[in-house]
Design a protein around this motif. Structure first.
Motif, PDB file in Angstrom:
ATOM      1  N   LEU A 185      -6.709  -4.365  -7.585  1.00 21.14           N
ATOM      2  CA  LEU A 185      -6.983  -3.202  -6.698  1.00 21.14           C
ATOM      3  C   LEU A 185      -8.023  -3.570  -5.826  1.00 21.14           C
ATOM      4  O   LEU A 185      -8.109  -2.627  -4.878  1.00 21.14           O
ATOM      5  CB  LEU A 185      -7.251  -2.181  -7.782  1.00 21.14           C
ATOM      6  CG  LEU A 185      -6.333  -1.520  -8.532  1.00 21.14           C
ATOM      7  CD1 LEU A 185      -6.771  -0.901  -9.668  1.00 21.14           C
ATOM      8  CD2 LEU A 185      -5.388  -0.553  -7.926  1.00 21.14           C
ATOM      9  N   MET A 189      -3.724  -2.442  -1.723  1.00 22.66           N
ATOM     10  CA  MET A 189      -3.820  -0.978  -1.813  1.00 22.66           C
ATOM     11  C   MET A 189      -2.313  -0.454  -2.657  1.00 22.66           C
ATOM     12  O   MET A 189      -1.231  -1.040  -2.396  1.00 22.66           O
ATOM     13  CB  MET A 189      -3.650  -0.314  -0.290  1.00 22.66           C
ATOM     14  CG  MET A 189      -3.569   1.257  -0.258  1.00 22.66           C
ATOM     15  SD  MET A 189      -3.895   1.887   1.381  1.00 22.66           S
ATOM     16  CE  MET A 189      -3.610   3.615   0.912  1.00 22.66           C
ATOM     17  N   PHE A 190      -2.432   0.448  -3.254  1.00 19.53           N
ATOM     18  CA  PHE A 190      -1.254   0.983  -4.125  1.00 19.53           C
ATOM     19  C   PHE A 190      -1.128   2.502  -3.908  1.00 19.53           C
ATOM     20  O   PHE A 190      -2.062   3.195  -3.743  1.00 19.53           O
ATOM     21  CB  PHE A 190      -1.319   0.519  -5.371  1.00 19.53           C
ATOM     22  CG  PHE A 190      -1.289  -0.800  -5.886  1.00 19.53           C
ATOM     23  CD1 PHE A 190      -0.046  -1.521  -5.861  1.00 19.53           C
ATOM     24  CD2 PHE A 190      -2.399  -1.583  -5.879  1.00 19.53           C
ATOM     25  CE1 PHE A 190      -0.201  -3.078  -6.090  1.00 19.53           C
ATOM     26  CE2 PHE A 190      -2.479  -2.855  -6.135  1.00 19.53           C
ATOM     27  CZ  PHE A 190      -1.097  -3.742  -6.039  1.00 19.53           C
ATOM     28  N   ASP A 191       0.207   2.907  -4.081  1.00 19.77           N
ATOM     29  CA  ASP A 191       0.531   4.253  -4.160  1.00 19.77           C
ATOM     30  C   ASP A 191       0.540   4.849  -5.528  1.00 19.77           C
ATOM     31  O   ASP A 191       0.642   6.080  -5.741  1.00 19.77           O
ATOM     32  CB  ASP A 191       1.965   4.689  -3.428  1.00 19.77           C
ATOM     33  CG  ASP A 191       1.843   4.015  -1.957  1.00 19.77           C
ATOM     34  OD1 ASP A 191       1.180   4.456  -1.224  1.00 19.77           O
ATOM     35  OD2 ASP A 191       2.602   2.959  -1.574  1.00 19.77           O
ATOM     36  N   LEU A 192       0.643   3.928  -6.590  1.00 20.67           N
ATOM     37  CA  LEU A 192       0.928   4.610  -7.840  1.00 20.67           C
ATOM     38  C   LEU A 192       0.545   3.265  -8.686  1.00 20.67           C
ATOM     39  O   LEU A 192       0.601   2.307  -8.626  1.00 20.67           O
ATOM     40  CB  LEU A 192       2.504   5.086  -8.132  1.00 20.67           C
ATOM     41  CG  LEU A 192       2.654   5.316  -9.409  1.00 20.67           C
ATOM     42  CD1 LEU A 192       2.136   6.649  -9.774  1.00 20.67           C
ATOM     43  CD2 LEU A 192       4.125   5.380  -9.931  1.00 20.67           C
ATOM     44  N   GLN A 217      -9.891   2.997  -4.050  1.00 20.04           N
ATOM     45  CA  GLN A 217      -8.564   3.780  -3.995  1.00 20.04           C
ATOM     46  C   GLN A 217      -8.807   5.044  -5.022  1.00 20.04           C
ATOM     47  O   GLN A 217      -7.690   5.182  -6.075  1.00 20.04           O
ATOM     48  CB  GLN A 217      -7.355   2.992  -4.310  1.00 20.04           C
ATOM     49  CG  GLN A 217      -7.012   1.763  -3.456  1.00 20.04           C
ATOM     50  CD  GLN A 217      -6.121   0.860  -3.819  1.00 20.04           C
ATOM     51  OE1 GLN A 217      -4.951   1.376  -3.732  1.00 20.04           O
ATOM     52  NE2 GLN A 217      -6.471  -0.200  -3.983  1.00 20.04           N
ATOM     53  N   GLU A 219      -8.325   8.030  -5.522  1.00 17.34           N
ATOM     54  CA  GLU A 219      -7.260   9.066  -5.505  1.00 17.34           C
ATOM     55  C   GLU A 219      -5.787   8.665  -5.910  1.00 17.34           C
ATOM     56  O   GLU A 219      -4.943   9.622  -5.916  1.00 17.34           O
ATOM     57  CB  GLU A 219      -7.201   9.841  -4.005  1.00 17.34           C
ATOM     58  CG  GLU A 219      -8.595  10.479  -3.576  1.00 17.34           C
ATOM     59  CD  GLU A 219      -9.218  11.417  -4.520  1.00 17.34           C
ATOM     60  OE1 GLU A 219      -8.280  12.328  -5.112  1.00 17.34           O
ATOM     61  OE2 GLU A 219     -10.252  11.392  -4.856  1.00 17.34           O
ATOM     62  N   VAL A 220      -5.666   7.468  -5.992  1.00 16.91           N
ATOM     63  CA  VAL A 220      -4.335   6.890  -6.425  1.00 16.91           C
ATOM     64  C   VAL A 220      -3.814   7.546  -7.910  1.00 16.91           C
ATOM     65  O   VAL A 220      -4.508   7.650  -8.619  1.00 16.91           O
ATOM     66  CB  VAL A 220      -4.368   5.274  -6.424  1.00 16.91           C
ATOM     67  CG1 VAL A 220      -5.081   5.103  -7.498  1.00 16.91           C
ATOM     68  CG2 VAL A 220      -3.005   4.740  -6.707  1.00 16.91           C
ATOM     69  N   LEU A 263       3.459  11.476  -7.832  1.00 16.74           N
ATOM     70  CA  LEU A 263       3.255  11.191  -6.201  1.00 16.74           C
ATOM     71  C   LEU A 263       3.061  12.532  -5.310  1.00 16.74           C
ATOM     72  O   LEU A 263       2.678  12.187  -4.143  1.00 16.74           O
ATOM     73  CB  LEU A 263       4.430  10.329  -6.063  1.00 16.74           C
ATOM     74  CG  LEU A 263       4.595   9.028  -6.368  1.00 16.74           C
ATOM     75  CD1 LEU A 263       5.901   8.414  -6.119  1.00 16.74           C
ATOM     76  CD2 LEU A 263       3.393   7.903  -5.943  1.00 16.74           C
TER      77      LEU A 263
END
Length: 265
Positions: A185, A189-192, A217, A219-220, A263
Motif C-alpha cells: 500500500l 494505489m488501489f481502488d479496493l 489511501q 479513503e479506499v 465501490l
C-alpha cells in the motif's frame, strides 16, 4: 439466480446409505438429475479426476472412512483441475477449529445437520451462482479497478481471485498478511482492499486501522471476508473503519453485491 438446478451434476460423498438416500431424494425434488454417490474421499477424488461434466458440485459429509471432509476439500483446492469445483459440506460438526479449514477453502456452503430441503436448496443455488457468474456488475470501468486481496489462506485468495476475474477485474495483487499489505500500500494505489481478519504478523483489524489512520489511501473501501464469529472482535473491526463484512463461507452473489456497494461508497 443464473442457472437452473437441473443443469447441475452432483457428486455426493456420503458413507451412510440411509443419509445418501435422504439427500438424493431432496436433490431429485429440487430438479437435480445427474447424481453420483461415492462413500469415501479417495473414490471422490478419482471420480473428479475422471471428469464429471459441466456444472459439477461436490456435497460431502465431514467424516468419511478414509479422510475427513476437510481433507477432501483441501486436496481439491490443491489440484488445479479441481480447485474451482464448488464444495458443500453437510455436517453436524460445530467446533470452530474443525470447520475452519472448510471456511478457509473457499467452500460455497456449510449445511448443518439436521437440515431441511430448503436449506439444501439455498446451498445448491449458491453453488450454481458460483458456477455461472453474471456477465457484468453495475460499476463503471470495472476492468480498470485495482484490487488488493490480503489473506494467509492460499485457497481463499484463489477463490476470491476467480470471482474477481469473472467480474472482469484483472488488476489483482495478493498479500499473505497485513504486514506485507502495508508495504504494498505504501508503493501502489488501489481502488479496493479485500482482507481476511485472522492473519499472522498483522490481522485485518490492524490493517484497517493502518489504512484509515496512517495510509495515504485512507479513503479506499475495505471489505473484510472472515470466519471470525466473536462479536466483540467484529465490533472492533467496524470501529476501525471497515466498509463491509462478509462471512466465510460466502455466496458468490453476496461478495459481488458487497464489492459493488463498497465501490459506490
Amino acid at each position: 439466480m443464473t442457472t437452473s438446478l437441473t443443469d447441475l451434476g452432483i457428486l455426493l460423498v456420503e458413507p451412510s446409505q440411509m443419509q445418501a438416500h435422504v439427500v438424493t431424494r431432496m436433490l431429485e425434488n429440487q430438479g437435480v438429475r445427474r447424481i453420483a454417490v461415492v462413500t469415501a474421499g479417495a473414490a471422490a477424488l478419482d471420480s473428479l479426476r475422471g471428469g464429471g461434466g459441466e456444472g459439477l458440485v461436490v456435497i460431502s459429509s465431514m467424516y468419511l472412512p478414509d479422510m475427513a471432509g476437510t481433507d477432501l476439500v483441501t486436496a481439491m483446492r490443491a489440484d488445479p483441475d479441481l480447485e474451482s469445483i464448488p464444495f458443500i459440506l453437510v455436517s453436524s460438526e460445530t467446533r470452530p477449529q474443525v470447520l475452519e479449514p472448510v471456511r478457509q477453502s473457499g467452500a460455497c456452503s456449510i449445511v448443518a445437520k439436521p437440515f431441511t430441503e430448503q436449506q439444501l436448496s439455498r446451498a445448491l443455488y449458491a453453488a450454481a451462482d458460483y458456477l455461472n457468474p453474471p456477465e457484468d456488475i453495475d460499476v463503471a470501468d470495472i476492468e480498470g479497478l485495482r484490487v488488493l486481496v490480503v489473506d494467509d489462506s492460499i485457497a481463499s485468495r484463489h477463490h476470491l481471485r476467480r470471482l474477481l476475474e469473472e467480474l472482469g477485474i484483472e488488476r489483482i495483487t495478493e498479500c499473505v498478511d497485513g504486514k506485507q499489505a502495508v508495504g504494498v500500500l505504501q508503493e501502489s494505489m488501489f481502488d479496493l482492499v479485500i482482507t481476511d481478519y485472522n492473519m499472522p504478523e498483522m490481522d485485518g483489524r490492524e490493517l484497517t486501522e493502518y489504512i484509515r489512520t496512517q495510509s495515504w489511501q485512507a479513503e479506499v473501501p475495505v471489505l473484510m471476508v472472515t470466519s471470525e464469529q466473536n462479536m466483540g472482535r467484529l465490533a472492533a473491526v467496524e470501529r476501525a473503519g471497515v466498509s463491509a463484512i462478509c462471512d466465510k463461507p460466502f455466496e458468490a452473489s453476496s461478495i459481488r453485491r458487497l464489492i459493488s456497494d463498497a465501490l459506490r461508497r
